[in-house]
Design an enzyme around this catalytic site. Structure first.
Site, short mmCIF file in Angstrom:
data_model
loop_
_atom_site.label_atom_id
_atom_site.label_comp_id
_atom_site.label_asym_id
_atom_site.label_seq_id
_atom_site.Cartn_x
_atom_site.Cartn_y
_atom_site.Cartn_z
N GLY A 136 2.90 2.14 10.52
CA GLY A 136 3.80 3.28 10.30
C GLY A 136 4.53 3.71 11.56
O GLY A 136 5.14 4.77 11.59
N ASN A 186 0.87 -1.18 0.00
CA ASN A 186 0.00 0.00 0.00
C ASN A 186 0.90 1.22 0.00
O ASN A 186 1.51 1.54 1.03
CB ASN A 186 -0.89 -0.03 1.25
CG ASN A 186 -1.68 1.25 1.44
OD1 ASN A 186 -1.79 2.06 0.52
ND2 ASN A 186 -2.22 1.45 2.63
N LYS A 209 0.05 4.27 -0.24
CA LYS A 209 -0.61 5.47 0.33
C LYS A 209 -0.36 6.67 -0.61
O LYS A 209 -0.32 6.49 -1.81
CB LYS A 209 -0.10 5.73 1.74
CG LYS A 209 -0.11 4.47 2.60
CD LYS A 209 0.12 4.76 4.05
CE LYS A 209 0.20 3.44 4.80
NZ LYS A 209 0.25 3.59 6.24
N HIS A 258 -9.38 1.07 5.02
CA HIS A 258 -8.09 1.21 5.70
C HIS A 258 -8.27 2.12 6.92
O HIS A 258 -9.09 3.05 6.90
CB HIS A 258 -7.06 1.81 4.73
CG HIS A 258 -5.66 1.75 5.26
ND1 HIS A 258 -5.18 2.69 6.14
CD2 HIS A 258 -4.66 0.86 5.06
CE1 HIS A 258 -3.92 2.37 6.46
NE2 HIS A 258 -3.59 1.27 5.81
N GLU A 294 -4.99 -5.15 10.71
CA GLU A 294 -3.95 -4.14 10.89
C GLU A 294 -4.13 -3.47 12.26
O GLU A 294 -4.95 -2.56 12.40
CB GLU A 294 -4.06 -3.08 9.81
CG GLU A 294 -3.89 -3.64 8.41
CD GLU A 294 -3.40 -2.56 7.46
OE1 GLU A 294 -2.28 -2.69 6.98
OE2 GLU A 294 -4.14 -1.60 7.24
N SER A 301 3.81 -2.40 10.02
CA SER A 301 5.28 -2.42 10.06
C SER A 301 5.86 -3.79 9.74
O SER A 301 6.85 -4.21 10.35
CB SER A 301 5.80 -1.90 11.40
OG SER A 301 5.39 -0.55 11.59
N GLU A 306 -6.65 4.51 7.98
CA GLU A 306 -6.48 5.95 7.70
C GLU A 306 -7.74 6.53 7.07
O GLU A 306 -8.08 7.69 7.29
CB GLU A 306 -5.24 6.15 6.81
CG GLU A 306 -3.96 5.93 7.60
CD GLU A 306 -2.79 5.41 6.81
OE1 GLU A 306 -2.80 5.48 5.56
OE2 GLU A 306 -1.84 4.90 7.45
C1 PEP Z 1 -0.44 0.01 5.88
O1 PEP Z 1 -0.33 0.97 5.17
O2 PEP Z 1 -1.47 -0.63 5.80
C2 PEP Z 1 0.68 -0.37 6.76
C3 PEP Z 1 0.60 -1.49 7.42
O3 PEP Z 1 1.75 0.48 6.83
P1 PEP Z 1 3.21 0.16 7.47
O4 PEP Z 1 3.67 -1.14 6.87
O5 PEP Z 1 4.07 1.31 7.03
O6 PEP Z 1 3.05 0.06 8.95
#
Ligand code: PEP
Length: 257
Positions: free
Chosen positions: A176, A10, A12, A98, A170, A216, A100
């Site tokens: 992040g 992803n 973003k 998501h 998640e 992450s 976000e």
């Molecule tokens: C995500 O964008 O869904 C995500 C898990 O980001 P990151 O791997 O940077 O934590």
């Protein structure tokens, strides 16, 4: 049954057009042989989808997805993009709900359900995100939160539709932040989601649904996370922006086949 992974990136709101084709060109050089049981997916920003879909043709097993869609096919929805448009641009998948989008754009179950319906109707695989925030984990509410989100998103869909959906767990506190759920924490929640899916749709369908881990995931923790019984892949933000770190995660999955 052998393992079957989806390694999804992803991007973003990162890596605009100038970085799209170079990413895929570099990835094609370093990725090596990827077995059919390891599928790859990159979700760039909308404006790069076409370019990504063309560049991805050089990499067998690579799919392109969007990060969001609107729940109508067309109409007066300024600034929005529909499932039909995503198909035209070369997408096979779309991320829905998501954290976000839930946090910054107020997306909740009802709208998420409508988006899933529209994606399925147009032949796109929805990658539906669920996960708790830190306070909810600390207070022990994480299972209830994830169950409510999962049941809410899937409400009203039949078994055949649910079978086409990918779930991404998640933990929001791990997105992040550099924090990762431990392999045990990930497995515990993935097994719980599988149990909820079994209650909704029965064992046969639930056992075939991919549940990705996001938060992450990186080359140095991917193997341990992906080795967990109910972790069927990753949804990867930061580490999917560079061909070498994305390739390393794909290769970690390949070794587990
Ligand atoms: C995500 O964008 O869904 C995500 C898990 O980001 P990151 O791997 O940077 O934590």
């Amino acid at each position: 049954m052998g393992r079957n992974y989806l390694i999804a990136g992803n991007w973003k709101m990162n890596s605009g057009s100038g970085k799209t084709a170079p990413f895929f060109n570099e990835l094609a050089k370093i990725i090596g042989d990827v077995p059919g049981q390891v599928e790859m997916l990159i979700c760039p920003p909308f404006v790069s989808l076409n370019e990504a879909a063309n560049a991805a043709k050089a990499i067998p097993g690579m799919h392109i997805g969007a990060q969001n869609l609107h729940f109508e096919n067309d109409g007066a929805y300024t600034g929005e993009i529909s499932a039909v448009m995503l198909k035209d641009a070369g997408c096979s998948h779309v991320i829905i709900g998501h954290s976000e989008r839930r946090e910054y754009f107020g997306e909740a179950e009802q709208v998420i359900g409508k988006k899933i319906a529209k994606a399925l109707e147009n032949g796109l695989t929805p990658v539906v995100c669920v996960g708790e925030v830190l306070d909810q984990r600390k207070s022990g509410d994480h299972f209830t939160v994830v169950e409510t989100q999962t049941r809410g998103a899937l409400a009203g869909f039949g078994d055949a539709e649910i079978a086409k959906i990918v779930i991404a767990y998640e933990p929001v506190w791990a997105i992040g932040t550099g924090e990762t759920a431990s392999p045990d924490q990930a497995q515990e929640m993935h097994a719980f989601i599988r149990k909820v899916l079994t209650e909704i749709t029965g064992k046969e369908v639930a056992s075939g649904i991919r549940i990705l881990y996001g938060g992450s995931m990186k080359p140095d923790n991917a193997a341990e996370l992906l080795a967990q019984t109910d972790v069927d892949g990753g949804l990867i933000g930061g580490a999917s922006l560079k061909p070498d770190s994305y390739a390393a995660i794909v290769q970690a999955a390949t070794k587990l086949i």
